[in-house]
Scaffold this active site. Sequence first.
Site, PDB file in Angstrom:
ATOM      1  N   MET A  30      13.278-104.735  32.607  1.00 45.15           N
ATOM      2  CA  MET A  30      12.269-105.744  32.287  1.00 45.15           C
ATOM      3  C   MET A  30      12.624-106.403  30.947  1.00 45.15           C
ATOM      4  O   MET A  30      11.781-107.043  30.323  1.00 45.15           O
ATOM      5  CB  MET A  30      10.880-105.125  32.252  1.00 45.15           C
ATOM      6  CG  MET A  30      10.509-104.546  33.618  1.00 45.15           C
ATOM      7  SD  MET A  30       8.739-104.478  33.923  1.00 45.15           S
ATOM      8  CE  MET A  30       8.212-103.381  32.643  1.00 45.15           C
ATOM      9  N   LEU A  33      16.004-105.175  25.694  1.00 43.37           N
ATOM     10  CA  LEU A  33      16.872-104.018  25.943  1.00 43.37           C
ATOM     11  C   LEU A  33      17.062-103.148  24.709  1.00 43.37           C
ATOM     12  O   LEU A  33      17.013-103.631  23.578  1.00 43.37           O
ATOM     13  CB  LEU A  33      18.232-104.523  26.432  1.00 43.37           C
ATOM     14  CG  LEU A  33      18.177-105.431  27.671  1.00 43.37           C
ATOM     15  CD1 LEU A  33      19.583-105.883  28.056  1.00 43.37           C
ATOM     16  CD2 LEU A  33      17.509-104.714  28.839  1.00 43.37           C
ATOM     17  N   HIS A  34      17.272-101.877  24.970  1.00 43.37           N
ATOM     18  CA  HIS A  34      17.602-100.924  23.909  1.00 43.37           C
ATOM     19  C   HIS A  34      18.725-100.036  24.431  1.00 43.37           C
ATOM     20  O   HIS A  34      19.216-100.224  25.556  1.00 43.37           O
ATOM     21  CB  HIS A  34      16.365-100.112  23.501  1.00 43.37           C
ATOM     22  CG  HIS A  34      15.658 -99.483  24.660  1.00 43.37           C
ATOM     23  ND1 HIS A  34      16.221 -98.500  25.433  1.00 43.37           N
ATOM     24  CD2 HIS A  34      14.442 -99.720  25.203  1.00 43.37           C
ATOM     25  CE1 HIS A  34      15.383 -98.142  26.370  1.00 43.37           C
ATOM     26  NE2 HIS A  34      14.295 -98.881  26.270  1.00 43.37           N
ATOM     27  N   HIS A  37      18.728 -98.682  28.019  1.00 42.23           N
ATOM     28  CA  HIS A  37      19.192 -99.586  29.079  1.00 42.23           C
ATOM     29  C   HIS A  37      20.727 -99.673  29.055  1.00 42.23           C
ATOM     30  O   HIS A  37      21.371 -99.703  30.105  1.00 42.23           O
ATOM     31  CB  HIS A  37      18.658-101.003  28.874  1.00 42.23           C
ATOM     32  CG  HIS A  37      17.170-101.124  28.940  1.00 42.23           C
ATOM     33  ND1 HIS A  37      16.396-101.379  27.848  1.00 42.23           N
ATOM     34  CD2 HIS A  37      16.316-101.030  29.996  1.00 42.23           C
ATOM     35  CE1 HIS A  37      15.120-101.453  28.206  1.00 42.23           C
ATOM     36  NE2 HIS A  37      15.044-101.236  29.513  1.00 42.23           N
ATOM     37  N   GLN A  61       3.437-104.822  38.681  1.00 44.32           N
ATOM     38  CA  GLN A  61       3.332-103.414  38.285  1.00 44.32           C
ATOM     39  C   GLN A  61       2.442-103.231  37.059  1.00 44.32           C
ATOM     40  O   GLN A  61       2.361-102.134  36.508  1.00 44.32           O
ATOM     41  CB  GLN A  61       4.712-102.794  38.074  1.00 44.32           C
ATOM     42  CG  GLN A  61       5.512-103.308  36.896  1.00 44.32           C
ATOM     43  CD  GLN A  61       6.937-102.789  36.911  1.00 44.32           C
ATOM     44  OE1 GLN A  61       7.769-103.211  37.715  1.00 44.32           O
ATOM     45  NE2 GLN A  61       7.247-101.853  36.038  1.00 44.32           N
ATOM     46  N   GLY A 147      16.541 -94.797  34.507  1.00 47.56           N
ATOM     47  CA  GLY A 147      16.462 -93.757  33.482  1.00 47.56           C
ATOM     48  C   GLY A 147      15.604 -92.583  33.936  1.00 47.56           C
ATOM     49  O   GLY A 147      14.597 -92.769  34.629  1.00 47.56           O
ATOM     50  N   LYS A 149      13.842 -91.002  31.918  1.00 44.18           N
ATOM     51  CA  LYS A 149      12.624 -91.029  31.089  1.00 44.18           C
ATOM     52  C   LYS A 149      11.418 -91.362  31.975  1.00 44.18           C
ATOM     53  O   LYS A 149      10.386 -90.737  31.893  1.00 44.18           O
ATOM     54  CB  LYS A 149      12.734 -92.050  29.969  1.00 44.18           C
ATOM     55  CG  LYS A 149      11.468 -92.053  29.109  1.00 44.18           C
ATOM     56  CD  LYS A 149      11.550 -93.051  28.003  1.00 44.18           C
ATOM     57  CE  LYS A 149      11.023 -94.395  28.383  1.00 44.18           C
ATOM     58  NZ  LYS A 149       9.584 -94.486  28.640  1.00 44.18           N
ATOM     59  N   GLN A 153       8.928 -92.553  38.278  1.00 44.09           N
ATOM     60  CA  GLN A 153       9.493 -93.771  38.874  1.00 44.09           C
ATOM     61  C   GLN A 153      10.801 -93.456  39.603  1.00 44.09           C
ATOM     62  O   GLN A 153      11.037 -93.918  40.726  1.00 44.09           O
ATOM     63  CB  GLN A 153       9.733 -94.815  37.781  1.00 44.09           C
ATOM     64  CG  GLN A 153      10.578 -95.994  38.243  1.00 44.09           C
ATOM     65  CD  GLN A 153      10.644 -97.109  37.222  1.00 44.09           C
ATOM     66  OE1 GLN A 153       9.698 -97.855  37.079  1.00 44.09           O
ATOM     67  NE2 GLN A 153      11.763 -97.239  36.529  1.00 44.09           N
ATOM     68  N   SER A 186      10.976 -99.883  25.412  1.00 38.54           N
ATOM     69  CA  SER A 186      10.682-101.226  24.873  1.00 38.54           C
ATOM     70  C   SER A 186       9.303-101.232  24.226  1.00 38.54           C
ATOM     71  O   SER A 186       8.993-102.107  23.421  1.00 38.54           O
ATOM     72  CB  SER A 186      10.731-102.263  25.990  1.00 38.54           C
ATOM     73  OG  SER A 186      11.962-102.176  26.647  1.00 38.54           O
TER      74      SER A 186
HETATM   75  O1  PAF Z   1      11.760 -99.345  34.630  1.00 43.69           O
HETATM   76  C1  PAF Z   1      11.582-100.576  34.587  1.00 43.69           C
HETATM   77  O2  PAF Z   1      11.963-101.248  33.629  1.00 43.69           O
HETATM   78  C2  PAF Z   1      10.857-101.261  35.744  1.00 43.69           C
HETATM   79  O3  PAF Z   1       9.842-100.462  36.259  1.00 43.69           O
HETATM   80  C3  PAF Z   1      11.814-101.732  36.867  1.00 43.69           C
HETATM   81  C4  PAF Z   1      12.502-100.552  37.531  1.00 43.69           C
HETATM   82  C5  PAF Z   1      12.856-102.675  36.279  1.00 43.69           C
HETATM   83  C6  PAF Z   1      11.018-102.480  37.950  1.00 43.69           C
HETATM   84  O4  PAF Z   1      10.366-103.578  37.439  1.00 43.69           O
END
Ligand code: PAF
Length: 290
Positions: A30, A33-34, A37, A61, A147, A149, A153, A186
């Site tokens: 999303m 970035l850090h 990512h 989401q 990740g 973390k 998910q 983030s």
């Molecule tokens: O982990 C994330 O940054 C988001 O949930 C993802 C997997 C990019 C889906 O929008």
Amino acid sequence: MKICNTKKDIRAVREEYRAQGASVGLVPTMGYLHDGHLELVRQARARCDRVIATIFVNPTQFGPNEDLSSYPSDLERDFAMLRIEGVDAVFVPAPQDMYLLGSETVVETKRLSRILIGRIRPGHFQGVTTVVTKLFNICQPDYAYFGEKDYQQLQVIKRMVRDLDVPVEIKGVPTVREADGLAMSSRNVMLTPQDRIAAVSLSRILTTAEEICGSHPVTAQNLSKLIRSSLEDEPCASVQSVDIRDAETLAPIRGRIDRSVVALLAVRFGAVLLIDQRILTPNPVHLQKA
Ligand code: PAF
């Protein structure tokens, strides 16, 4: 690095890679970035011929009272970081291109998406599985990197891919941490200086839990009580959930911990919800005595 803003453009890039016989690794993000990512990108770079990153702050989401509008963004900085890591293409769609007017189809894991974080954030994982399915269909990767973390998910996505026979291999990547142990996210930039200091308690307490589990026979209930009361000693922390679960199914664990489990924490600091996790492994010596 090619920057594609439309599905049509990224599909053309994917076709080019297919014609070259290249394997493709996907890193969905999303943005903002850090190093966490970038570690996903590095793992994709090491395995795949081509790496596609995506940057899309997925509205589906986020709940109505969540931080969608304040989600941090700096595309130019993100592009520079991805270029340095050797990403081949980045897909940055507009919300109206991702979700056409009248979109009504969703993808959801029925049980896994409604427990744990799914109870705190109803609808969140449905948004994740729907957008990830769309990104897979658009970019058609061979591998996709997520990740550890965001542990739940990762399990939700693995289950969705397994259940729907999606031809993508999911790779989980260990959490990258700041020097003081805070898991990179983030959201960390949204913490006040005082909350930023307090947030280190998550990883510190998880390390203590890991040591206890590895050195003493302990029940899931006692360990989770201990974690909760240590977190509650932190005045800035509002504990949302502490769970000790089966590392794969995320089913609750009762009684003595007799296999590897995952400890999952969700804690609010002001308006910012932070999560962290740790795999806890009991000492085999205690298992033999049990
Ligand atoms: O982990 C994330 O940054 C988001 O949930 C993802 C997997 C990019 C889906 O929008």
